[in-house]
Design a protein around this motif. Structure first.
Motif, PDB file in Angstrom:
ATOM      1  N   SER A   4       2.269  12.071  75.288  1.00 47.83           N
ATOM      2  CA  SER A   4       1.877  11.496  76.574  1.00 47.83           C
ATOM      3  C   SER A   4       3.055  10.729  77.169  1.00 47.83           C
ATOM      4  CB  SER A   4       0.656  10.591  76.400  1.00 47.83           C
ATOM      5  OG  SER A   4      -0.502  11.389  76.274  1.00 47.83           O
ATOM      6  N   SER A   5       2.903  10.338  78.430  1.00 45.42           N
ATOM      7  CA  SER A   5       4.087   9.879  79.169  1.00 45.42           C
ATOM      8  C   SER A   5       3.800   8.686  80.065  1.00 45.42           C
ATOM      9  CB  SER A   5       4.573  11.031  80.048  1.00 45.42           C
ATOM     10  OG  SER A   5       5.494  10.579  81.001  1.00 45.42           O
ATOM     11  N   SER A   6       4.815   7.839  80.243  1.00 44.00           N
ATOM     12  CA  SER A   6       4.721   6.740  81.200  1.00 44.00           C
ATOM     13  C   SER A   6       4.554   7.248  82.623  1.00 44.00           C
ATOM     14  CB  SER A   6       5.958   5.852  81.104  1.00 44.00           C
ATOM     15  OG  SER A   6       7.135   6.619  81.176  1.00 44.00           O
ATOM     16  N   SER A  24       6.362  12.348  96.188  1.00 48.96           N
ATOM     17  CA  SER A  24       5.854  11.002  95.898  1.00 48.96           C
ATOM     18  C   SER A  24       6.585  10.524  94.650  1.00 48.96           C
ATOM     19  CB  SER A  24       4.333  11.001  95.692  1.00 48.96           C
ATOM     20  OG  SER A  24       3.941  12.057  94.851  1.00 48.96           O
ATOM     21  N   GLU A  25       7.067   9.298  94.719  1.00 50.10           N
ATOM     22  CA  GLU A  25       7.962   8.765  93.671  1.00 50.10           C
ATOM     23  C   GLU A  25       7.223   7.744  92.798  1.00 50.10           C
ATOM     24  OE1 GLU A  25      10.295   8.729  91.497  1.00 50.10           O
ATOM     25  OE2 GLU A  25      12.141   8.548  92.695  1.00 50.10           O
ATOM     26  N   VAL A  26       7.686   7.609  91.580  1.00 50.30           N
ATOM     27  CA  VAL A  26       7.254   6.514  90.699  1.00 50.30           C
ATOM     28  C   VAL A  26       8.334   5.442  90.796  1.00 50.30           C
ATOM     29  CG1 VAL A  26       6.876   5.853  88.301  1.00 50.30           C
ATOM     30  CG2 VAL A  26       5.933   8.010  89.174  1.00 50.30           C
ATOM     31  N   ASP A  27       7.979   4.299  91.376  1.00 51.71           N
ATOM     32  CA  ASP A  27       9.010   3.314  91.704  1.00 51.71           C
ATOM     33  C   ASP A  27       9.458   2.475  90.521  1.00 51.71           C
ATOM     34  OD1 ASP A  27       9.115   4.036  94.386  1.00 51.71           O
ATOM     35  OD2 ASP A  27       7.345   2.810  94.851  1.00 51.71           O
TER      36      ASP A  27
HETATM   37  N1  GDD Z   1      16.308  14.293  87.839  1.00 53.38           N
HETATM   38  C1  GDD Z   1      16.869  13.566  88.805  1.00 53.38           C
HETATM   39  N2  GDD Z   1      17.932  14.074  89.473  1.00 53.38           N
HETATM   40  N3  GDD Z   1      16.363  12.352  89.085  1.00 53.38           N
HETATM   41  C2  GDD Z   1      16.977  11.619  90.049  1.00 53.38           C
HETATM   42  C3  GDD Z   1      18.071  12.095  90.750  1.00 53.38           C
HETATM   43  C4  GDD Z   1      18.582  13.388  90.458  1.00 53.38           C
HETATM   44  O1  GDD Z   1      19.541  13.886  91.046  1.00 53.38           O
HETATM   45  N4  GDD Z   1      18.469  11.139  91.622  1.00 53.38           N
HETATM   46  C5  GDD Z   1      17.628  10.110  91.479  1.00 53.38           C
HETATM   47  N5  GDD Z   1      16.722  10.395  90.530  1.00 53.38           N
HETATM   48  C6  GDD Z   1      15.608   9.517  90.123  1.00 53.38           C
HETATM   49  C7  GDD Z   1      14.249  10.181  90.174  1.00 53.38           C
HETATM   50  O2  GDD Z   1      13.756  10.218  91.519  1.00 53.38           O
HETATM   51  C8  GDD Z   1      13.465   9.250  89.264  1.00 53.38           C
HETATM   52  O3  GDD Z   1      13.011   8.124  89.990  1.00 53.38           O
HETATM   53  C9  GDD Z   1      14.499   8.789  88.236  1.00 53.38           C
HETATM   54  O4  GDD Z   1      15.784   9.154  88.756  1.00 53.38           O
HETATM   55  C10 GDD Z   1      14.340   9.417  86.859  1.00 53.38           C
HETATM   56  O5  GDD Z   1      14.264  10.811  87.022  1.00 53.38           O
HETATM   57  P1  GDD Z   1      14.340  11.802  85.742  1.00 53.38           P
HETATM   58  O6  GDD Z   1      15.544  11.497  84.940  1.00 53.38           O
HETATM   59  O7  GDD Z   1      14.158  13.183  86.259  1.00 53.38           O
HETATM   60  O8  GDD Z   1      13.105  11.321  84.851  1.00 53.38           O
HETATM   61  P2  GDD Z   1      11.581  11.038  85.229  1.00 53.38           P
HETATM   62  O9  GDD Z   1      11.366   9.562  85.077  1.00 53.38           O
HETATM   63  O10 GDD Z   1      11.191  11.661  86.505  1.00 53.38           O
HETATM   64  O11 GDD Z   1      10.812  11.831  84.076  1.00 53.38           O
HETATM   65  C11 GDD Z   1      11.234  11.703  82.717  1.00 53.38           C
HETATM   66  O12 GDD Z   1      10.566  10.625  82.105  1.00 53.38           O
HETATM   67  C12 GDD Z   1       9.134  10.766  82.000  1.00 53.38           C
HETATM   68  C13 GDD Z   1       8.613   9.490  81.341  1.00 53.38           C
HETATM   69  O13 GDD Z   1       8.470   8.491  82.310  1.00 53.38           O
HETATM   70  C14 GDD Z   1      10.912  13.040  82.026  1.00 53.38           C
HETATM   71  O14 GDD Z   1      11.494  13.031  80.733  1.00 53.38           O
HETATM   72  C15 GDD Z   1       9.414  13.245  81.855  1.00 53.38           C
HETATM   73  O15 GDD Z   1       9.182  14.405  81.042  1.00 53.38           O
HETATM   74  C16 GDD Z   1       8.845  12.010  81.157  1.00 53.38           C
HETATM   75  O16 GDD Z   1       7.467  12.137  80.957  1.00 53.38           O
END
Ligand code: GDD
Ligand code: NAP
Length: 341
Positions: free
Chosen positions: A132-134, A287-290
Motif C-alpha cells: 500500500s502507498s502514501s 490533480s496533484e498530491v501536495d
Molecule cells: N515523476 C516525476 N517527473 N515527478 C515530478 C517531475 C517529473 O519530471 N517534476 C515534478 N515532479 C513531482 C510530481 O508531480 C510529484 O509531486 C513528485 O515530484 C514525486 O513524483 P514521483 O517521483 O513520480 O513519485 P510519486 O510521489 O508521484 O509516486 C511515488 O511514490 C508513491 C508513494 O507516495 C511512486 O513510487 C508510487 O508508486 C508510490 O506509491
C-alpha cells in the motif's frame, strides 16, 4: 529445502523494492520465488547480482506470469506453497496512471484481489504483504498515519485504496494473515529512471559530464517524505514476522520539496540547478498530491523499525551512484571501442 526452511514468493521482484527484498530474504536463508513478465528484452537487470543458473540448485527461482492472469497466479501459488507472499507488483507510476487508468486499475487494484483469491482458492497457509502507498492519503493533510482517511488524487491512488480494503476484507472475512504496509516514497540508486529523484540524480551526472544541458521537470513545490528503499523492505519483512496481522505506516517523518532535492543534488557537484532546470507543464498531473509526511510511530513502537538514512544522505548516495554508473558506462564504451580498433 532452504537453509531457513522458509519459502517466499515476491511479485514485482524485478522492481526497485523487489530486488532489495529478494536480497534480504536470501541473506536470511529463504528460498525465493519471483514473478516476472515476459518482455522482448531482459527486464531482470536489478537481479543480476543475485541470479544464478537454475541448474545450480539456486535459492532464487523466477517464474513467468502477469497480474492480469488470475489462473496462472492460482496455479503458481498452489504449486509453490509459499510461507510468505510479498505482493509488490503494480503499474506504480502516478503520472502514467492518468494515461492508462484502466490498465492501472486492472494490475494495481485487481492484481491484489487475484493474489488473495489465489490464496483462498488454493487453501495455501501463507502470510500476505500488500504494498500500500502514501499516495492513498492524497489530499489528506499531514502528518498522515494509520487512522488518516484516504483521499486519493490519481487512478493509481484509487486502485491502491481498493487493494488496501480488499486486503483488510480477506483478513476479516477469511482469516488470511494479510497486512498493508502504507509506505511513503522510498528511493535508491535502483529507483526507476522516470521518478523525480532518479530523474534528477541521473541528470546531475550527465550534466556534470557534459552530456546534457537541461533538465525538464513538472511541479517543484510538492513535498514528499523520502526514505531509503533498503530500510523500507526491512519493514515489510518485519510486518510478516508479527504474531498478529496489522497495518503500518512506514516513513521518515520529514518532508522536503523537489526544490530542496535539487539544491542538494546539484550542490553535490558544485552546480546551481537554476542554470539547468526548466519547468515543462507536460509533467504536471491533472490533480496533484501536495504534501506527504508520515507518522511512523506505530511501526517504531510495535516493530522496532526506524529509518537509517536521512534526506541529505539519500540525495548524496543517489547522485554519487549515478556519477559512478555513468563513469562505468563511458569506460565500458571506451573499452569496447579499443577492442574493436
Ligand atoms: N515523476 C516525476 N517527473 N515527478 C515530478 C517531475 C517529473 O519530471 N517534476 C515534478 N515532479 C513531482 C510530481 O508531480 C510529484 O509531486 C513528485 O515530484 C514525486 O513524483 P514521483 O517521483 O513520480 O513519485 P510519486 O510521489 O508521484 O509516486 C511515488 O511514490 C508513491 C508513494 O507516495 C511512486 O513510487 C508510487 O508508486 C508510490 O506509491
Ligand atoms: P517498480 O520499481 O515500478 O516495480 C514494479 C514491479 O511490478 C516491477 O517488477 C514490474 O515488472 C512489476 N509489474 C508491473 N506490472 C506488472 C504486471 N502486469 N504483472 C506482473 N508484474 C508487473 O516499483 P517499486 O518502487 O519497487 O514499488 C514496489 C511496490 O510498492 C509497488 O506496488 C508500488 O506501487 C508500491 N509502492 C512504492 C513506493 C515507492 O516509493 N517506491 C511507495 C509506496 C508503495 P517490470 O520490471 O517487468 O516492469
Amino acid at each position: 529445502m532452504s537453509e531457513s526452511g522458509r519459502r517466499a514468493f515476491i511479485t514485482g521482484i524485478s522492481g526497485q523494492d523487489g530486488s532489495y527484498l529478494a536480497e534480504l530474504l536470501l541473506a536470511r536463508g529463504y528460498e525465493v520465488h519471483g514473478l516476472i513478465r515476459r518482455a522482448s528484452t531482459f527486464n531482470t537487470r536489478r537481479l543480476d547480482s543475485i541470479y544464478r543458473d537454475p541448474h545450480e540448485n539456486a535459492p532464487l527461482i523466477l517464474h513467468y506470469g502477469d497480474l492480469s492472469d488470475g489462473v496462472s497466479l492460482t496455479n503458481l501459488i498452489r504449486d509453490l506453497q509459499p510461507h510468505e507472499i510479498y505482493h509488490l507488483g503494480a503499474q506504480s507510476h502516478v503520472r502514467v496512471s492518468f494515461d492508462i487508468p484502466d490498465y492501472t486499475a486492472q494490475t494495481t487494484g485487481l492484481g491484489t484481489l487475484r493474489i488473495l483469491e489465489a490464496i483462498r482458492a488454493s487453501g495455501v497457509q501463507t502470510r500476505f504483504y500488500q504494498a500500500s502507498s502514501s499516495e492513498m492519503f492524497g489530499a489528506a493533510p499531514p502528518p498522515q498515519n494509520e487512522r488518516t482517511p484516504f483521499h486519493p488524487r490519481s487512478p493509481y491512488g484509487a486502485a491502491k485504496v481498493f487493494a488496501y480494503w480488499i486486503t483488510v476484507n480477506f483478513r476479516e472475512a477469511y482469516g488470511v494473515f494479510a497486512v498493508n504496509g502504507l509506505l511513503f516514497n522510498h528511493e535508491s540508486p535502483r529507483r526507476g529512471e522516470t521518478f523525480v529523484t532518479r530523474k534528477i540524480s541521473r541528470a546531475v551526472a550527465r550534466i556534470q559530464a557534459g552530456l546534457q544541458d537541461k533538465l525538464y521537470l513538472g511541479n517543484l513545490d510538492a513535498l514528499r517524505d523520502w526514505g531509503y528503499a533498503p530500510d523500507f523492505v526491512l519493514a515489510m519483512w518485519m510486518m510478516l514476522q508479527q504474531p498478529k496481522a496489522d497495518d503500518f505506516v512506514i516513513a521518515t517523518g520529514e518532508s522536503h520539496t523537489i526544490r530542496e532535492f535539487l539544491d542538494l543534488a546539484f550542490g553535490r557537484v558544485g552546480l546551481d540547478w537554476h542554470d539547468y532546470v526548466e519547468v515543462d507543464p507536460r509533467y504536471y498531473r491533472p490533480s496533484e498530491v501536495d504534501h506527504l509526511r508520515g507518522d511512523a510511530s506505530k511501526a517504531q513502537r510495535v516493530l522496532g523499525w526506524q529509518p537509517s538514512v536521512r534526506f541529505p544522505e539519500l540525495v548524496a548516495l543517489m547522485v554519487d551512484a549515478d556519477i559512478q554508473l555513468l563513469e562505468d558506462e563511458l569506460a565500458g564504451r571506451l573499452v569496447g571501442v579499443d577492442r574493436e580498433s
